[in-house]
Design an enzyme around this catalytic site. Sequence first.
Site, PDB file in Angstrom:
ATOM      1  N   GLY A 192       0.766  -1.249   0.000  1.00  0.00           N
ATOM      2  CA  GLY A 192       0.000   0.000   0.000  1.00  0.00           C
ATOM      3  C   GLY A 192       0.791   1.290   0.000  1.00  0.00           C
ATOM      4  N   ASP A 197      -5.563   2.077  10.386  1.00  0.00           N
ATOM      5  CA  ASP A 197      -6.966   1.659  10.511  1.00  0.00           C
ATOM      6  C   ASP A 197      -7.169   1.071  11.912  1.00  0.00           C
ATOM      7  OD1 ASP A 197      -9.582   0.989   9.769  1.00  0.00           O
ATOM      8  OD2 ASP A 197      -8.968  -0.875   8.831  1.00  0.00           O
ATOM      9  N   ASP A 210      -5.837  -0.353  -2.137  1.00  0.00           N
ATOM     10  CA  ASP A 210      -6.558  -1.249  -3.042  1.00  0.00           C
ATOM     11  C   ASP A 210      -7.858  -1.787  -2.475  1.00  0.00           C
ATOM     12  OD1 ASP A 210      -5.151  -2.936  -1.055  1.00  0.00           O
ATOM     13  OD2 ASP A 210      -5.998  -4.570  -2.237  1.00  0.00           O
TER      14      ASP A 210
HETATM   15  P1  IMP Z   1      -4.496  -1.801  10.287  1.00  0.00           P
HETATM   16  O1  IMP Z   1      -3.503  -2.865  10.666  1.00  0.00           O
HETATM   17  O2  IMP Z   1      -5.902  -2.254  10.529  1.00  0.00           O
HETATM   18  O3  IMP Z   1      -4.210  -0.441  10.860  1.00  0.00           O
HETATM   19  O4  IMP Z   1      -4.524  -1.739   8.744  1.00  0.00           O
HETATM   20  C1  IMP Z   1      -3.642  -1.129   7.938  1.00  0.00           C
HETATM   21  C2  IMP Z   1      -3.780  -1.762   6.573  1.00  0.00           C
HETATM   22  O5  IMP Z   1      -5.145  -2.085   6.251  1.00  0.00           O
HETATM   23  C3  IMP Z   1      -3.365  -0.751   5.546  1.00  0.00           C
HETATM   24  O6  IMP Z   1      -1.993  -0.858   5.287  1.00  0.00           O
HETATM   25  C4  IMP Z   1      -4.210  -1.134   4.360  1.00  0.00           C
HETATM   26  O7  IMP Z   1      -3.545  -2.099   3.595  1.00  0.00           O
HETATM   27  C5  IMP Z   1      -5.444  -1.770   4.915  1.00  0.00           C
HETATM   28  N1  IMP Z   1      -6.606  -0.853   4.882  1.00  0.00           N
HETATM   29  C6  IMP Z   1      -7.270  -0.338   5.936  1.00  0.00           C
HETATM   30  N2  IMP Z   1      -8.281   0.466   5.558  1.00  0.00           N
HETATM   31  C7  IMP Z   1      -8.268   0.467   4.205  1.00  0.00           C
HETATM   32  C8  IMP Z   1      -9.068   1.131   3.198  1.00  0.00           C
HETATM   33  O8  IMP Z   1     -10.018   1.907   3.453  1.00  0.00           O
HETATM   34  N3  IMP Z   1      -8.726   0.866   1.904  1.00  0.00           N
HETATM   35  C9  IMP Z   1      -7.720   0.036   1.558  1.00  0.00           C
HETATM   36  N4  IMP Z   1      -6.928  -0.591   2.457  1.00  0.00           N
HETATM   37  C10 IMP Z   1      -7.215  -0.382   3.771  1.00  0.00           C
HETATM   38 MG    MG Z   2      -1.382  -2.130   3.426  1.00  0.00          MG
END
Ligand code: IMP
Ligand code: MG
Length: 180
Positions: free
Chosen positions: A44, A106, A162
């Site tokens: 990403g 996220d 994505d």
């Molecule tokens: P976390 O570990 O939940 O903080 O997630 C981070 C990863 O989730 C990011 O690097 C993204 O790859 C993916 N992600 C979270 N939200 C989105 C979104 O709205 N669109 C696309 N990818 C997302």
């Molecule tokens: Mg990612």
Amino acid sequence: MRAHDVKEILIDKDAIARRVDELVDAIAAASPSGNLVVIGILKGSFMFLADLLRSFHRHGVHPRIDFLTLSSYGSGTTSAGQVETIHDIREDIEGADVLLVDDILDTGLTLASTKKLLLERGAKTVRSCVLLDKKAHRSVEFEADHAGFAIADHFVVGYGLDYNNLYRELPHIAKVTFHD
Ligand code: IMP
Ligand code: MG
């Protein structure tokens, strides 16, 4: 894959470019280190990282650069809750000041677990920079040191992000609207 469209632009490319420059000004002011390692979390972060690094040039900062390929999503729009390392970094980060770069914060699981891992491996400091911050969606306590834009809790794509590995090439951030 669910029926959807990506027509609604949330952040256009000029706004991203302006914010990237501001982020780099803040990063350069906060990291005086001569031993800086910038680690992009793939896939990403690739577009954001490339723009950040080009902007680093203005400050005469010369970081070492590496990549960490992680997977937490599988397919779809909800996190699997477990962060898997697909490809590890190669750089020696012992004693280094690390800047972790990701597309979006996220649940916080990805950056919280990666920061812990790199500190255990001997990094002196680990700071983080994300383009987007979905503040309402944390499952662990984590704040990025540098965040581009706070966004509401909807699924977005473009500029590296994505949906089922599609739309990473968009130069802007768009909202995914589902029709079902
Ligand atoms: P976390 O570990 O939940 O903080 O997630 C981070 C990863 O989730 C990011 O690097 C993204 O790859 C993916 N992600 C979270 N939200 C989105 C979104 O709205 N669109 C696309 N990818 C997302
Ligand atoms: Mg990612």
